[in-house]
Design an enzyme around this catalytic site. Structure first.
Site, PDB file in Angstrom:
ATOM      1  N   GLU A  80       1.254  -1.167  -0.214  1.00 20.80           N
ATOM      2  CA  GLU A  80       0.207   0.171   0.607  1.00 20.80           C
ATOM      3  C   GLU A  80       0.886   1.375   0.013  1.00 20.80           C
ATOM      4  O   GLU A  80       2.077   1.361   1.132  1.00 20.80           O
ATOM      5  CB  GLU A  80      -0.850   0.268   0.908  1.00 20.80           C
ATOM      6  CG  GLU A  80      -2.060   1.291   1.676  1.00 20.80           C
ATOM      7  CD  GLU A  80      -2.623   1.353   2.445  1.00 20.80           C
ATOM      8  OE1 GLU A  80      -3.508   1.680   2.837  1.00 20.80           O
ATOM      9  OE2 GLU A  80      -1.979   0.530   3.450  1.00 20.80           O
ATOM     10  N   LYS A 179     -10.431   0.792  -0.990  1.00 22.44           N
ATOM     11  CA  LYS A 179     -10.322   0.255   0.558  1.00 22.44           C
ATOM     12  C   LYS A 179     -11.785   0.674   1.423  1.00 22.44           C
ATOM     13  O   LYS A 179     -11.853   1.947   1.036  1.00 22.44           O
ATOM     14  CB  LYS A 179      -9.214   1.370   1.118  1.00 22.44           C
ATOM     15  CG  LYS A 179      -9.267   1.128   2.555  1.00 22.44           C
ATOM     16  CD  LYS A 179      -7.156   0.670   2.807  1.00 22.44           C
ATOM     17  CE  LYS A 179      -7.416   1.273   3.786  1.00 22.44           C
ATOM     18  NZ  LYS A 179      -5.824   1.924   4.730  1.00 22.44           N
ATOM     19  N   CYS A 212      -4.683  -3.021   4.205  1.00 26.82           N
ATOM     20  CA  CYS A 212      -4.351  -2.953   5.745  1.00 26.82           C
ATOM     21  C   CYS A 212      -5.547  -3.038   6.644  1.00 26.82           C
ATOM     22  O   CYS A 212      -5.617  -3.612   6.897  1.00 26.82           O
ATOM     23  CB  CYS A 212      -3.788  -1.374   4.937  1.00 26.82           C
ATOM     24  SG  CYS A 212      -2.840  -0.656   6.735  1.00 26.82           S
TER      25      CYS A 212
END
Length: 501
Positions: A80, A179, A212
């Protein structure tokens, strides 16, 4: 997203081809990248300057992709923020963004670069995949225009998304994921309106993808595993280690074990921000990991993984995390419990005062039981058993139930829960369990100098005990059963009061 639009005859033909070419194992690669960061500025740079910086990072990633491909890798995951970093405002990140189309458009940017406007980054990533015959997973930024007809349209007339892309070995865009659970500091991006459950099929299994902070979530992390039945997860992350319980390697390997999938985790590398820790994790074993707080170098890792781990005889059995702990009476003790903080959460602790013993500590509905034997009880090291049952409210909101055995930073009990790097006390035996109200419990053991405990030295029993096997005594820094109670979460982890600004 995983959708089917093919006629039945075509789908059957594709299934037959896939079956013939299916692989029982594959070589996976992850690259921990020391990102070349832009200068911090609130004034947007030119598109040319932004592309120059991104190409510098892709130059580094290109070497990793080529090296992985030469060593037989089928897929490589990069981190990321790996192409332009994270030092941005909403305005300053804009020159770095591209319009990323839905993969249903059937697009190979390397062959048709101008089809969706100016997309030099996607073109280069596509060519890297195509020229090296390898799947490439990368994280970039997507921009989508909107107008007043959309009541949620931002004032600047566009949505900006933290986005993962996957290009197959022909260079085709096969997956795009926005995300869903943004971390508090990600002010440069917008939250997607809805969670996306993105999967893609390969000759070496079915993959899911998220990013993440998503790993803490039910949507999409648990859903894509439990409901979409993926075999492996590709996981770009920019994870800063928060000891003792949220260090990347122990947590990610525990997640893979508990969820029963391969996890290909690629972290950024920045020691000043405590960012390191990438790995290749299977449900039954850690295949390889990298943790380096000493240098500023990137690192490539490769390992062979089972393509469809659910079919393997070594696939972990289901665990009832409540069974054993609820069947035993709490161990009695005359000593007093004491409070301690771990990452802004107030735990209830009790000290391990002898070299062998049985302890119970409780908080709300959670009681944690520990049986242990040390090689010796040192006078210069203190250990404590801790319990936490509550809503974490800083930098996101999510409900936790945690049992942990940890070394305190000093012999002062007020330091229990503070980061610590080394341990000399060795545990010959241990058994840790808790009365968890969730089946999502992630077991982890970290040894001195932040090394993972080898699987041969411990096991997870069906009745919910993390316990030692016979073997060498272990210098334990921390062991934990980290439980997530998703039904008590707010609607989205990254939103709500209590975030750090």
């Amino acid at each position: 997203m995983s959708r089917s639009y093919f006629p039945k005859c075509v789908a059957l033909s594709a299934l037959l081809v896939l079956s013939v070419g299916a692989l029982d194992t594959f070589i996976a690669a992850v690259y921990e990248h020391a990102v070349i960061l832009p200068n911090r500025t609130e004034t947007p740079v030119s598109k040319e300057a932004a592309l120059l910086l991104m190409n510098k990072n892709i130059d580094v990633l290109e070497k990793a992709v080529k090296l992985a491909a030469k060593q037989g890798a089928h897929i490589i995951v990069t981190p990321e923020d790996g192409i332009y970093g994270w030092v941005f405002t909403r305005e300053s990140i804009y020159p770095y963004l591209e319009d990323i189309p839905d993969p249903e458009v059937n697009w190979i940017p390397c062959r048709d670069p101008g089809r969706f406007g100016n997309t030099p980054v996607q073109e280069r990533l596509s060519c890297l995949a195509k020229d090296n015959s390898i799947y490439v997973v990368a994280n970039i930024g997507d921009k989508k225009p909107c107008n007043a007809s959309d009541p949620q349209c931002p004032p600047d007339g566009r949505y900006q998304y933290n986005t993962d892309v996957v290009f197959d070995s022909q260079g085709k865009l096969v997956a795009r994921y926005h995300k869903y659970n943004l971390f508090a500091p990600e002010i440069q991006y917008d939250f997607p309106k809805d969670s996306e459950f993105v999967t893609f099929d390969t000759p070496f299994g079915k993959f899911g993808i998220f990013t993440c902070f998503d790993i803490f979530s039910y949507d999409p992390a648990v859903v894509v595993v439990d409901e979409f039945q993926v075999d492996s997860i590709v996981y770009p992350t920019a994870w800063y280690n928060t000891l003792p319980l949220l260090s990347a390697v122990p947590f990610h390997s525990a997640w893979a074990k508990a969820m029963g999938v391969n996890l290909l985790a690629a972290n950024t590398h920045n020691t000043s921000m405590h960012m390191t820790g990438s790995g290749l994790y299977a449900p039954d074993a850690v295949k390889g990991y990298h943790y380096d707080m000493e240098t500023e170098s990137g690192q490539l890792m490769l390992s062979e993984l089972k393509s469809r781990p659910r079919r393997e005889p070594t696939y972990p059995v289901a665990v009832d995390w409540h069974a054993y702990a609820s069947s035993v009476k709490p161990f009695s003790s005359e000593q007093s419990d004491f409070p301690g903080m771990i990452y802004f959460d107030e735990f209830t602790f009790t000290e391990l005062q002898r070299n062998t013993g049985n302890y119970t500590v409780c908080q709300k509905d959670l009681c944690c039981h520990l049986t242990y034997k040390m090689s010796e009880k040192r006078t210069d090291e203190v250990y404590a058993l801790g319990a936490f049952d509550g809503l974490h409210t800083v930098e996101g909101q999510y409900y936790l139930q945690i049992c942990t055995l940890l070394k305190c930073q000093t012999t002062d009990l007020e330091t229990c829960g503070e980061p610590v790097g080394s341990a000399f006390t060795k545990f010959e035996e241990f058994s840790l369990s808790g009365t968890f109200r969730t089946r999502y419990v992630f077991p982890q053991i970290t040894l001195s100098v932040n090394q993972l405990a080898p699987e041969r030295h411990y096991e997870i029993s069906r009745d919910g005990r993390l316990r030692s096997r016979r073997g060498a005594p272990l210098p334990v820094l921390v062991m934990a059963l980290y439980g997530r109670v998703f039904e008590k979460d707010p609607p989205r982890l990254g939103q709500g009061p209590g975030k750090l600004q």
